[in-house]
Design an enzyme around this catalytic site. Structure first.
Site, PDB file in Angstrom:
ATOM      1  N   TYR A  64      -3.730  -1.146   9.952  1.00 20.42           N
ATOM      2  CA  TYR A  64      -3.648  -1.457   8.522  1.00 20.42           C
ATOM      3  C   TYR A  64      -2.293  -1.016   7.966  1.00 20.42           C
ATOM      4  O   TYR A  64      -1.607  -1.786   7.279  1.00 20.42           O
ATOM      5  CB  TYR A  64      -4.773  -0.763   7.765  1.00 20.42           C
ATOM      6  N   SER A  70       0.838  -1.199   0.000  1.00 18.21           N
ATOM      7  CA  SER A  70       0.000   0.000   0.000  1.00 18.21           C
ATOM      8  C   SER A  70       0.872   1.247   0.000  1.00 18.21           C
ATOM      9  O   SER A  70       1.918   1.288   0.651  1.00 18.21           O
ATOM     10  CB  SER A  70      -0.902   0.011   1.226  1.00 18.21           C
TER      11      SER A  70
END
Length: 325
Positions: free
Chosen positions: A213, A198
């Protein structure tokens, strides 16, 4: 005497001025050299560098989380490139639909494995995958399965189930899938492992209200970097691909110039697969990454906090409305 002093001062001033101009010119030259050093390789990587022939790694690829979003788009793109695929997902219906599409459109061989990685018995799921691939050589592994927050929230608002899901899917499953196929790749001295990370990690100084996350994706990035160094001399290419926003069900945004569709992203992702240990495949987002890195961290932190607080407010409002209904 006075005239001589005046001439001496004038000459010295001129010399100092020349030296200053020379120094500024040298600094400017070095800056231009650095710019060229950054821009030329970047331009080559995104617009001129040929993609690696994926068939060099083997005839089969396995993709986790292959029925939606980036995983589905990468699966379709691999099949279009004449790579046979093992598709892994938790929905038998979606797997069956995707399998029929791939065999009819691209004449690819397809194997489906129904696995819910959130099942308490993860080892049983891995055993199913191992059994389904026991007679083939998986040369490409795409670790795409993952999870984010339903919406932004503070750490104390992250419940135990969500925390468990984040750690299980983003960290443990990725690691165990690599463990599963790495030995056979080593034996053949050939393989490609792509871990979907990410842009929230590495690029951004922090990612407030998505802390767990972001931390799990940091794990994926560091794992990929280390494995890249460990196995690059063994014929195995390991890469973490770190996109910013991509228009998928998980991101809940529409495709745009800065946020490509999953299909467009997949083409970019496979074009750069097997090169750098960490890369943002879509060139526009790579430029965004460069600009973001120029901003002072406190300013970027403030922008992200404000943005994610707004996402949290909207998420809570939708959740409260759903409860009332």
């Amino acid at each position: 005497m006075v005239l001589w002093r005046f001439v001496k001062v004038f000459v010295m001033g001129a010399v100092l001025e020349d030296r200053m101009l020379l120094g500024l010119a040298a600094v400017g030259f070095l800056y231009i050299l650095r710019l060229v050093y950054l821009v030329v390789p970047w331009f080559y990587a995104y617009f001129l560098r040929p993609a690696k022939p994926l068939s060099r790694y083997g005839e089969w690829a396995l993709i986790t989380g292959s029925t939606d979003g980036i995983g589905r788009a990468m699966t379709v793109e691999l099949a279009r490139k004449k790579i046979n695929v093992v598709i892994v997902g938790r929905s038998p219906t979606k797997l069956d639909e995707l399998s029929k599409e791939l065999t009819s459109k691209y004449k690819a061989q397809v194997r489906s494995v129904v696995v819910d990685f959130m099942d308490d018995d993860l080892e049983a799921g891995l055993a199913k995958i191992s059994q389904a691939t026991s007679d083939i050589q998986v040369g490409i592994l795409v670790n795409n399965v993952g999870i984010s927050y339903p919406y932004a929230r503070f750490l104390h608002e992250v419940d135990e189930n969500l925390e468990k899901s984040l750690l299980r899917l983003n960290c443990e499953t990725t690691t165990k899938m690599i463990h599963l196929f790495l030995p056979s790749m080593l034996k053949r001295k050939s393989g490609l492992i792509v871990n979907v990370g990410s842009g929230a990690v590495g690029i951004l100084p922090s990612y407030p209200l998505y802390s767990v996350y972001a931390a799990t994706k940091a794990y994926v990035e560091q794992l990929s970097r280390s494995l890249y160094v460990e196995y690059k001399h063994s014929g195995i290419d390991v890469q973490c691909q770190a996109p910013l926003y991509v228009a998928t069900k998980m991101s809940k945004i529409r495709a745009s110039f800065t946020a490509p569709s999953a299909e467009k992203y997949a083409k970019c992702a496979l074009a750069c697969a097997g090169y750098e240990p960490v890369i943002t495949p879509y060139w526009v987002q790579s430029v965004m990454w460069f600009i973001i890195r120029l901003l002072p961290e406190p300013i970027m932190d403030s922008i992200l906090l404000s943005k994610n607080l707004n996402i949290r407010r909207k998420g809570q409002a939708k959740e409260n409305l759903a409860k009332k209904e």
